[in-house]
Motif scaffolding. Structure first.
Motif, PDB file in Angstrom:
ATOM      1  N   GLU A  24       0.870  -1.178   0.000  1.00 45.80           N
ATOM      2  CA  GLU A  24       0.000   0.000   0.000  1.00 45.80           C
ATOM      3  C   GLU A  24       0.907   1.228   0.000  1.00 45.80           C
ATOM      4  OE1 GLU A  24      -3.685   1.377   2.733  1.00 45.80           O
ATOM      5  OE2 GLU A  24      -2.799  -0.554   3.177  1.00 45.80           O
ATOM      6  N   ILE A  25       0.633   2.164  -0.868  1.00 46.40           N
ATOM      7  CA  ILE A  25       1.441   3.390  -0.905  1.00 46.40           C
ATOM      8  C   ILE A  25       0.533   4.565  -0.575  1.00 46.40           C
ATOM      9  CG2 ILE A  25       2.925   4.859  -2.329  1.00 46.40           C
ATOM     10  CD1 ILE A  25       3.570   2.273  -3.958  1.00 46.40           C
ATOM     11  N   LEU A  26       0.837   5.233   0.523  1.00 46.49           N
ATOM     12  CA  LEU A  26      -0.019   6.321   0.994  1.00 46.49           C
ATOM     13  C   LEU A  26       0.295   7.608   0.234  1.00 46.49           C
ATOM     14  CD1 LEU A  26       0.172   5.611   4.833  1.00 46.49           C
ATOM     15  CD2 LEU A  26      -1.372   4.651   3.126  1.00 46.49           C
TER      16      LEU A  26
ATOM     17  N   VAL B 235       5.320   3.693   2.281  1.00 48.68           N
ATOM     18  CA  VAL B 235       5.019   2.385   1.713  1.00 48.68           C
ATOM     19  C   VAL B 235       4.715   1.408   2.845  1.00 48.68           C
ATOM     20  CG1 VAL B 235       5.884   0.508   0.275  1.00 48.68           C
ATOM     21  CG2 VAL B 235       6.567   2.850  -0.211  1.00 48.68           C
ATOM     22  N   LEU B 236       3.559   0.765   2.767  1.00 47.26           N
ATOM     23  CA  LEU B 236       3.198  -0.241   3.764  1.00 47.26           C
ATOM     24  C   LEU B 236       3.200  -1.604   3.082  1.00 47.26           C
ATOM     25  CD1 LEU B 236       0.181   1.502   5.547  1.00 47.26           C
ATOM     26  CD2 LEU B 236       2.557   1.441   6.289  1.00 47.26           C
TER      27      LEU B 236
ATOM     28  N   PRO C 204       5.313  -0.529   7.889  1.00 42.95           N
ATOM     29  CA  PRO C 204       6.055   0.469   7.118  1.00 42.95           C
ATOM     30  C   PRO C 204       7.304  -0.143   6.488  1.00 42.95           C
ATOM     31  CG  PRO C 204       5.606   1.254   9.340  1.00 42.95           C
ATOM     32  CD  PRO C 204       5.191  -0.178   9.306  1.00 42.95           C
ATOM     33  N   ALA C 205       7.551   0.153   5.220  1.00 43.31           N
ATOM     34  CA  ALA C 205       8.702  -0.422   4.511  1.00 43.31           C
ATOM     35  C   ALA C 205       9.447   0.658   3.744  1.00 43.31           C
ATOM     36  CB  ALA C 205       8.223  -1.522   3.566  1.00 43.31           C
ATOM     37  N   GLY C 206       9.446   1.889   4.230  1.00 42.11           N
ATOM     38  CA  GLY C 206      10.146   2.966   3.528  1.00 42.11           C
ATOM     39  C   GLY C 206       9.158   3.971   2.973  1.00 42.11           C
ATOM     40  N   ALA C 207       9.684   4.898   2.200  1.00 46.82           N
ATOM     41  CA  ALA C 207       8.840   5.944   1.622  1.00 46.82           C
ATOM     42  C   ALA C 207       9.319   6.303   0.235  1.00 46.82           C
ATOM     43  CB  ALA C 207       8.853   7.183   2.518  1.00 46.82           C
TER      44      ALA C 207
ATOM     45  N   GLU D 231       6.599  19.801  -1.144  1.00 45.75           N
ATOM     46  CA  GLU D 231       5.724  20.151  -0.020  1.00 45.75           C
ATOM     47  C   GLU D 231       4.254  20.039  -0.391  1.00 45.75           C
ATOM     48  OE1 GLU D 231       7.043  24.003   1.125  1.00 45.75           O
ATOM     49  OE2 GLU D 231       8.764  23.205   2.225  1.00 45.75           O
ATOM     50  N   ALA D 232       3.897  20.532  -1.570  1.00 44.34           N
ATOM     51  CA  ALA D 232       2.473  20.619  -1.916  1.00 44.34           C
ATOM     52  C   ALA D 232       2.044  19.501  -2.859  1.00 44.34           C
ATOM     53  CB  ALA D 232       2.188  21.981  -2.528  1.00 44.34           C
ATOM     54  N   SER D 233       2.762  18.369  -2.848  1.00 45.23           N
ATOM     55  CA  SER D 233       2.413  17.294  -3.769  1.00 45.23           C
ATOM     56  C   SER D 233       2.042  16.035  -3.004  1.00 45.23           C
ATOM     57  CB  SER D 233       3.592  16.985  -4.689  1.00 45.23           C
ATOM     58  OG  SER D 233       3.905  18.107  -5.458  1.00 45.23           O
ATOM     59  N   SER D 234       1.144  15.264  -3.581  1.00 45.20           N
ATOM     60  CA  SER D 234       0.816  13.988  -2.968  1.00 45.20           C
ATOM     61  C   SER D 234       0.761  12.901  -4.037  1.00 45.20           C
ATOM     62  CB  SER D 234      -0.513  14.084  -2.217  1.00 45.20           C
ATOM     63  OG  SER D 234      -1.537  14.416  -3.120  1.00 45.20           O
ATOM     64  N   LEU D 235       0.859  11.668  -3.575  1.00 43.35           N
ATOM     65  CA  LEU D 235       0.977  10.519  -4.465  1.00 43.35           C
ATOM     66  C   LEU D 235      -0.353   9.773  -4.502  1.00 43.35           C
ATOM     67  CD1 LEU D 235       3.508   9.581  -5.902  1.00 43.35           C
ATOM     68  CD2 LEU D 235       3.925   8.004  -4.031  1.00 43.35           C
ATOM     69  N   ARG D 236      -0.723   9.230  -5.654  1.00 39.26           N
ATOM     70  CA  ARG D 236      -1.924   8.405  -5.770  1.00 39.26           C
ATOM     71  C   ARG D 236      -1.526   7.034  -6.304  1.00 39.26           C
ATOM     72  NH1 ARG D 236      -3.926  12.031  -3.643  1.00 39.26           N
ATOM     73  NH2 ARG D 236      -5.805  13.243  -4.055  1.00 39.26           N
ATOM     74  N   GLN D 237      -1.788   6.025  -5.485  1.00 41.96           N
ATOM     75  CA  GLN D 237      -1.519   4.658  -5.916  1.00 41.96           C
ATOM     76  C   GLN D 237      -2.681   4.169  -6.775  1.00 41.96           C
ATOM     77  OE1 GLN D 237      -1.559   1.756  -2.772  1.00 41.96           O
ATOM     78  NE2 GLN D 237      -0.181   0.377  -3.861  1.00 41.96           N
TER      79      GLN D 237
END
Lengths: 257, 222
Positions: free
Chosen positions: B119-121, B126-127, B132-135, B166-172
């Motif tokens: 799962e990537i938040l 990274v889960l 947790p397995a890193g980022a 700062e103002a960015s987010s990730l979508r899995q």
């Protein structure tokens, strides 16, 4: 020569290739075990510095010369198709990401997602095309019923009423999808240098075997049709680009009268 | 010349309207300070980093970015950047794209995730099976104009120009579509074509004037 021509033409070629990939998916919508390919577009830059402007660019050369687009097929071997029960005890499907290994000609390993089984002339459990399973399962002649469990154990009942265990079908897995390539007859093989991982069905995360079912193709017709319409529109737009490039060339030609 | 460049840039945008994470090229006229050519506008093109629409794919290793951020990837010895894309998990859980470019963590180094369910938040965490397995590193260029397109939706940034986003987010499970509007591009191409026509007309009138001047003055000296 003006670049819009070549870029537009590259666009036309790419969309045509994309259409071919889609057509192949649609043609195989009813092929058991077929895995669809996805079209993937990628931009090409002819050269990074824009040579047509003879201008010394100071720092941070950010001019991107247009070069077009190319398309590649991305195979989706590991996405599951729907399992359809057939009530034929010789049909077998995999619910998971594994493959059944077959002994191909010249000792080559071939991977199979299941389908109809048969007993070939050597008395071995084999695919409908006659390729025996790597698990080498000898089937006795006087057989009344054949059972394959979720973990791959093949057992048979003879006409005399004895129950026999004939062997176990294992599943193999790959680390990544790109290690597989298509060969004839809906079978797959490993690319050079790739190694398969042997697993036990219903353990090790490779999936379980389902007897009496067939895996349908993972092609969703609506999705392919929508994609096809998008490709058609993009094709038309690229054709327009070529046409306008032609008009520009005509203007230049008409300058000298 | 400038019309042809505009047409070509539009053609490139149209050709790439189906390319994931493709960024439209925008042109701006620039006055060259080069002696005799002073005052002639030249056309430059830069990638326009406006957000593209996100398309749901449902695949675990498809990543898209909302905001101006970039993902860092190691291509052999060099670091390159992208707006996301389709990744695959290789041996030892290393996450790389189909060409073998390895996704980098927030603190630098290859990202690896071992487990059944990844799962990537949205912040990049990274889960693996809930642990947790890193980022995944999300970066931003401190000076966006120094970003250089390499083709194939890849970018290069000069050393030191990259900072943590700062103002960015990730979508899995999503991919970013190209930010090209087909109708706008076709209109731009038509405009370029008309502009070329008027350019040609001006040249012709100018040619006529010079012709007239030569014949008139030529007659005068006889």
């Amino acid at each position: 020569m003006n670049g819009a021509f070549e870029v537009g033409a590259a666009g036309l070629r790419a969309e045509q290739k994309a259409l071919e990939i889609l057509a192949n998916n649609i043609a195989n919508v009813n092929t058991a075990g077929f895995k669809r390919s996805e079209t993937q577009f990628s931009e090409i830059l002819a050269q990074r510095a824009n040579a047509e402007i003879a201008e010394p660019v100071a720092t941070g050369d950010i001019l991107a010369a247009a070069g077009g687009v190319r398309v590649t097929a991305r195979e989706t071997f590991l996405s599951q198709g729907t399992l359809r029960p057939t009530d034929n005890p010789l049909d077998i499907a995999i619910d998971g990401q594994g493959f059944i290994e077959l002994m191909g000609p010249n000792g080559r390993s071939l991977f199979w997602r299941g389908g109809r089984l048969q007993v070939n002339e050597d008395g071995l459990l084999a695919t409908a095309a006659g390729l025996p399973l790597r698990a080498t399962i000898n089937v006795p002649m006087d057989l009344s019923a054949l059972a394959i469990s979720a973990d791959g154990i093949v057992s048979a009942e003879t006409t005399a009423g004895d129950r026999l265990e004939l062997g176990q079908i294992g599943l193999v897995r790959v680390e990544r999808e790109t290690e597989l390539e298509r060969v004839e007859g809906g079978l797959l093989q490993l690319v050079d240098g790739a190694r398969p991982i042997d697993t036990v069905a219903a353990e090790d995360g490779s999936g379980r075997l389902v007897q009496g079912s067939i895996e349908e193709s993972n092609v969703a017709l609506t999705e392919e049709m929508v994609q096809m319409m998008i490709v058609q529109r993009a094709y038309a737009a690229n054709a327009q680009a070529v046409q306008i490039a032609d008009q520009l060339a005509a203007i230049t030609n008409n300058l000298r009268q | 010349m400038s019309s042809e460049l505009r047409a070509r840039s539009s053609a490139q945008d149209i050709a790439n309207s189906s390319t994931a994470a493709y960024k439209q090229q925008i042109s701006f006229a620039q006055i060259l300070e080069q002696g005799e050519r002073d005052g002639l506008p030249a056309t430059r093109f830069v990638s326009q980093f406006a957000q593209g629409r996100l398309t749901h794919t449902g695949r675990d290793f498809d990543l898209a970015i909302v905001g101006p951020g970039l993902l860092q990837m190691r291509d052999g010895e060099t670091l390159v950047y992208s707006r996301g894309g389709s990744f695959v998990r290789g041996p030892d859980g290393v996450i790389a794209d189909a060409q073998g470019r390895v996704l980098q963590t927030a603190s630098g180094g290859d990202l690896a995730a071992v487990g059944e369910r990844i799962e990537i938040l949205s912040d990049g965490t990274v889960l693996a099976d809930g642990m947790p397995a890193g980022a995944v590193g999300i970066f931003e260029a401190s000076a966006p104009e120094t970003i250089e397109a390499l083709g194939g939706s890849l970018y290069r940034a000069p050393p030191g120009a990259i900072v943590e986003a700062e103002a960015s987010s990730l979508r899995q499970g999503y991919l970013e579509s190209a930010n090209v509007v087909l109708s706008d591009e076709l209109v731009a191409m038509m405009a370029a074509s008309r502009q070329a026509e008027s350019g040609a007309r001006i040249s012709r009138v100018y040619d006529q004037l010079i012709g007239q001047a030569i014949t008139t003055f030529g007659r005068g000296t006889q």
